[in-house]
Design a protein around this motif. Structure first.
Motif, PDB file in Angstrom:
ATOM      1  N   ARG A  56       1.389 -23.965  20.676  1.00 22.05           N
ATOM      2  CA  ARG A  56       1.080 -23.547  22.052  1.00 22.05           C
ATOM      3  C   ARG A  56       1.525 -24.609  23.049  1.00 22.05           C
ATOM      4  N   PHE A  57       1.371 -25.871  22.703  1.00 16.88           N
ATOM      5  CA  PHE A  57       1.740 -26.967  23.600  1.00 16.88           C
ATOM      6  C   PHE A  57       3.253 -26.982  23.844  1.00 16.88           C
ATOM      7  N   VAL A  58       4.025 -26.762  22.794  1.00 13.98           N
ATOM      8  CA  VAL A  58       5.494 -26.769  22.920  1.00 13.98           C
ATOM      9  C   VAL A  58       6.002 -25.511  23.605  1.00 13.98           C
ATOM     10  N   GLY A  59       5.399 -24.365  23.294  1.00 13.17           N
ATOM     11  CA  GLY A  59       5.905 -23.115  23.841  1.00 13.17           C
ATOM     12  C   GLY A  59       7.323 -22.852  23.359  1.00 13.17           C
ATOM     13  N   GLN A  60       8.226 -22.566  24.294  1.00 18.85           N
ATOM     14  CA  GLN A  60       9.613 -22.265  23.946  1.00 18.85           C
ATOM     15  C   GLN A  60      10.556 -23.436  24.229  1.00 18.85           C
ATOM     16  N   LEU A  61       9.996 -24.612  24.469  1.00 17.66           N
ATOM     17  CA  LEU A  61      10.841 -25.752  24.824  1.00 17.66           C
ATOM     18  C   LEU A  61      11.709 -26.201  23.649  1.00 17.66           C
ATOM     19  N   PRO A  62      12.920 -26.666  23.918  1.00 20.36           N
ATOM     20  CA  PRO A  62      13.711 -27.295  22.858  1.00 20.36           C
ATOM     21  C   PRO A  62      12.995 -28.554  22.376  1.00 20.36           C
ATOM     22  N   LEU A  63      13.137 -28.852  21.091  1.00 19.96           N
ATOM     23  CA  LEU A  63      12.489 -30.008  20.497  1.00 19.96           C
ATOM     24  C   LEU A  63      13.480 -31.149  20.293  1.00 19.96           C
ATOM     25  N   VAL A  64      12.940 -32.356  20.305  1.00 17.16           N
ATOM     26  CA  VAL A  64      13.723 -33.574  20.100  1.00 17.16           C
ATOM     27  C   VAL A  64      12.987 -34.412  19.066  1.00 17.16           C
ATOM     28  N   ALA A  65      13.725 -35.029  18.141  1.00 19.46           N
ATOM     29  CA  ALA A  65      13.106 -35.946  17.182  1.00 19.46           C
ATOM     30  C   ALA A  65      14.147 -36.971  16.749  1.00 19.46           C
ATOM     31  N   HIS A  66      13.668 -38.114  16.295  1.00 17.01           N
ATOM     32  CA  HIS A  66      14.559 -39.104  15.695  1.00 17.01           C
ATOM     33  C   HIS A  66      14.622 -38.816  14.207  1.00 17.01           C
ATOM     34  N   ASN A  67      15.835 -38.552  13.724  1.00 16.32           N
ATOM     35  CA  ASN A  67      16.032 -37.999  12.380  1.00 16.32           C
ATOM     36  C   ASN A  67      15.405 -36.608  12.336  1.00 16.32           C
ATOM     37  N   ALA A  68      15.931 -35.728  13.185  1.00 17.63           N
ATOM     38  CA  ALA A  68      15.336 -34.406  13.393  1.00 17.63           C
ATOM     39  C   ALA A  68      15.339 -33.547  12.137  1.00 17.63           C
ATOM     40  N   ALA A  69      16.244 -33.790  11.201  1.00 11.35           N
ATOM     41  CA  ALA A  69      16.259 -32.993   9.969  1.00 11.35           C
ATOM     42  C   ALA A  69      14.921 -33.091   9.244  1.00 11.35           C
ATOM     43  N   PHE A  70      14.307 -34.276   9.278  1.00 10.83           N
ATOM     44  CA  PHE A  70      13.009 -34.483   8.639  1.00 10.83           C
ATOM     45  C   PHE A  70      11.916 -33.721   9.373  1.00 10.83           C
ATOM     46  N   ASP A  71      11.798 -33.943  10.692  1.00 10.27           N
ATOM     47  CA  ASP A  71      10.705 -33.322  11.452  1.00 10.27           C
ATOM     48  C   ASP A  71      10.856 -31.808  11.524  1.00 10.27           C
ATOM     49  N   ARG A  72      12.108 -31.332  11.588  1.00  8.93           N
ATOM     50  CA  ARG A  72      12.306 -29.889  11.655  1.00  8.93           C
ATOM     51  C   ARG A  72      11.801 -29.207  10.378  1.00  8.93           C
ATOM     52  N   LYS A  73      12.026 -29.825   9.219  1.00  8.99           N
ATOM     53  CA  LYS A  73      11.547 -29.241   7.960  1.00  8.99           C
ATOM     54  C   LYS A  73      10.031 -29.062   7.988  1.00  8.99           C
ATOM     55  N   PHE A  74       9.328 -30.089   8.463  1.00  9.17           N
ATOM     56  CA  PHE A  74       7.868 -30.007   8.474  1.00  9.17           C
ATOM     57  C   PHE A  74       7.377 -29.069   9.581  1.00  9.17           C
ATOM     58  N   TRP A  75       8.026 -29.065  10.735  1.00 12.85           N
ATOM     59  CA  TRP A  75       7.685 -28.129  11.812  1.00 12.85           C
ATOM     60  C   TRP A  75       7.768 -26.694  11.306  1.00 12.85           C
ATOM     61  N   GLN A  76       8.871 -26.358  10.666  1.00  9.84           N
ATOM     62  CA  GLN A  76       9.054 -24.987  10.197  1.00  9.84           C
ATOM     63  C   GLN A  76       8.102 -24.657   9.041  1.00  9.84           C
ATOM     64  N   ALA A  77       7.931 -25.598   8.104  1.00  8.49           N
ATOM     65  CA  ALA A  77       7.089 -25.321   6.945  1.00  8.49           C
ATOM     66  C   ALA A  77       5.626 -25.160   7.331  1.00  8.49           C
ATOM     67  N   GLU A  78       5.142 -26.027   8.209  1.00  7.57           N
ATOM     68  CA  GLU A  78       3.735 -25.939   8.610  1.00  7.57           C
ATOM     69  C   GLU A  78       3.489 -24.697   9.472  1.00  7.57           C
ATOM     70  N   LEU A  79       4.437 -24.352  10.330  1.00  6.50           N
ATOM     71  CA  LEU A  79       4.263 -23.132  11.133  1.00  6.50           C
ATOM     72  C   LEU A  79       4.343 -21.879  10.267  1.00  6.50           C
ATOM     73  N   ALA A  80       5.202 -21.915   9.238  1.00  7.26           N
ATOM     74  CA  ALA A  80       5.306 -20.747   8.351  1.00  7.26           C
ATOM     75  C   ALA A  80       3.974 -20.454   7.674  1.00  7.26           C
ATOM     76  N   ARG A  81       3.183 -21.504   7.434  1.00 10.24           N
ATOM     77  CA  ARG A  81       1.881 -21.318   6.785  1.00 10.24           C
ATOM     78  C   ARG A  81       0.896 -20.571   7.678  1.00 10.24           C
ATOM     79  N   ILE A  82       1.135 -20.573   8.989  1.00  9.98           N
ATOM     80  CA  ILE A  82       0.253 -19.831   9.896  1.00  9.98           C
ATOM     81  C   ILE A  82       0.990 -18.632  10.510  1.00  9.98           C
ATOM     82  N   ASP A  83       2.092 -18.244   9.851  1.00 12.48           N
ATOM     83  CA  ASP A  83       2.874 -17.067  10.268  1.00 12.48           C
ATOM     84  C   ASP A  83       3.359 -17.179  11.709  1.00 12.48           C
ATOM     85  N   ASP A  84       3.736 -18.392  12.104  1.00 11.61           N
ATOM     86  CA  ASP A  84       4.318 -18.622  13.433  1.00 11.61           C
ATOM     87  C   ASP A  84       5.830 -18.751  13.242  1.00 11.61           C
ATOM     88  N   PRO A  85       6.625 -17.853  13.846  1.00  8.55           N
ATOM     89  CA  PRO A  85       8.063 -17.851  13.597  1.00  8.55           C
ATOM     90  C   PRO A  85       8.858 -18.804  14.488  1.00  8.55           C
TER      91      PRO A  85
END
Length: 203
Positions: A79-108
């Motif tokens: 909810r905090f991020v909404g539709q904003l583009p995301l930024v991370a240092h070594n984004a491949a790592f954070d993106r994996k966890f962002w997607q995996a944790e959201l998938a567990r709550i059925d957030d696409p």
């Protein structure tokens, strides 16, 4: 869109595909290089933290015992991020966890990720290395909080993002270093960087 969400996770390991889970998430909202809001939460995913991870991050099993559930923390983060583009240092790592944790709550949610590590490799090849702490010191950017805690690392990545955008404007003449342009830079082969930057100059 000038607003970006800089994210960092602390986790039990490196691969959600092998059962590793997030233990902390932090997000720093940046608008035109200025921090405008922050979100941080420990998250209890019901898994034990290995002792070497506790030594690295300072996050213990006892700390997570009273933390919000992973589902609650990720729902709030989404909810905090909404539709904003995301930024991370070594984004491949954070993106994996962002997607995996959201998938567990059925957030696409599947926003594009800007990677300050890839950007720094393209723009600052002369840096000693491209670890976040090294780049922060290299650019004399402020350090805040404890390294390897999500909010401190997200703050440092936000400062680095601001420096990257500043340098794109001042050194390379890029009028609008917005997320699509940043993603083009991070995907660009080193040999083609000059041409790409010339295309965006004063555009």
């Amino acid at each position: 869109m000038t607003r970006l969400a800089v994210i960092d996770f602390e986790t039990t390991g490196i691969s959600p595909g092998q059962g590793d889970r997030a233990t902390e998430v932090a997000i720093v909202l940046v608008d035109n290089g200025q921090v405008v809001d922050r979100f941080q939460s420990l998250m209890n995913a019901g898994v034990r933290i290995p002792s070497f991870i506790t030594q690295l991050t300072g996050i213990s099993n006892a700390m997570l015992a009273g933390a919000p559930s992973a589902a609650q923390a990720m729902a709030e983060a989404s909810r905090f991020v909404g539709q904003l583009p995301l930024v991370a240092h070594n984004a491949a790592f954070d993106r994996k966890f962002w997607q995996a944790e959201l998938a567990r709550i059925d957030d696409p949610a599947d926003q594009p990720f800007v990677c300050t590590l890839l950007l720094s490799r393209r723009l600052y090849p002369q840096a000693p290395n491209h670890k976040l702490g090294t780049l922060v010191d290299y650019h004399r950017l402020p350090r805040s909080g404890q390294a390897h805690r999500a909010l401190a690392d997200a703050e440092m990545a936000a400062h680095l993002l601001g420096r990257i955008q500043h340098d794109l404007r001042q050194r390379w003449g890029v009028a609008a270093p917005h997320s699509p342009m940043l993603m083009a830079v991070q995907r660009c082969a080193k040999a083609a960087m000059g041409k790409l930057l010339a295309q965006h100059r004063h555009s």
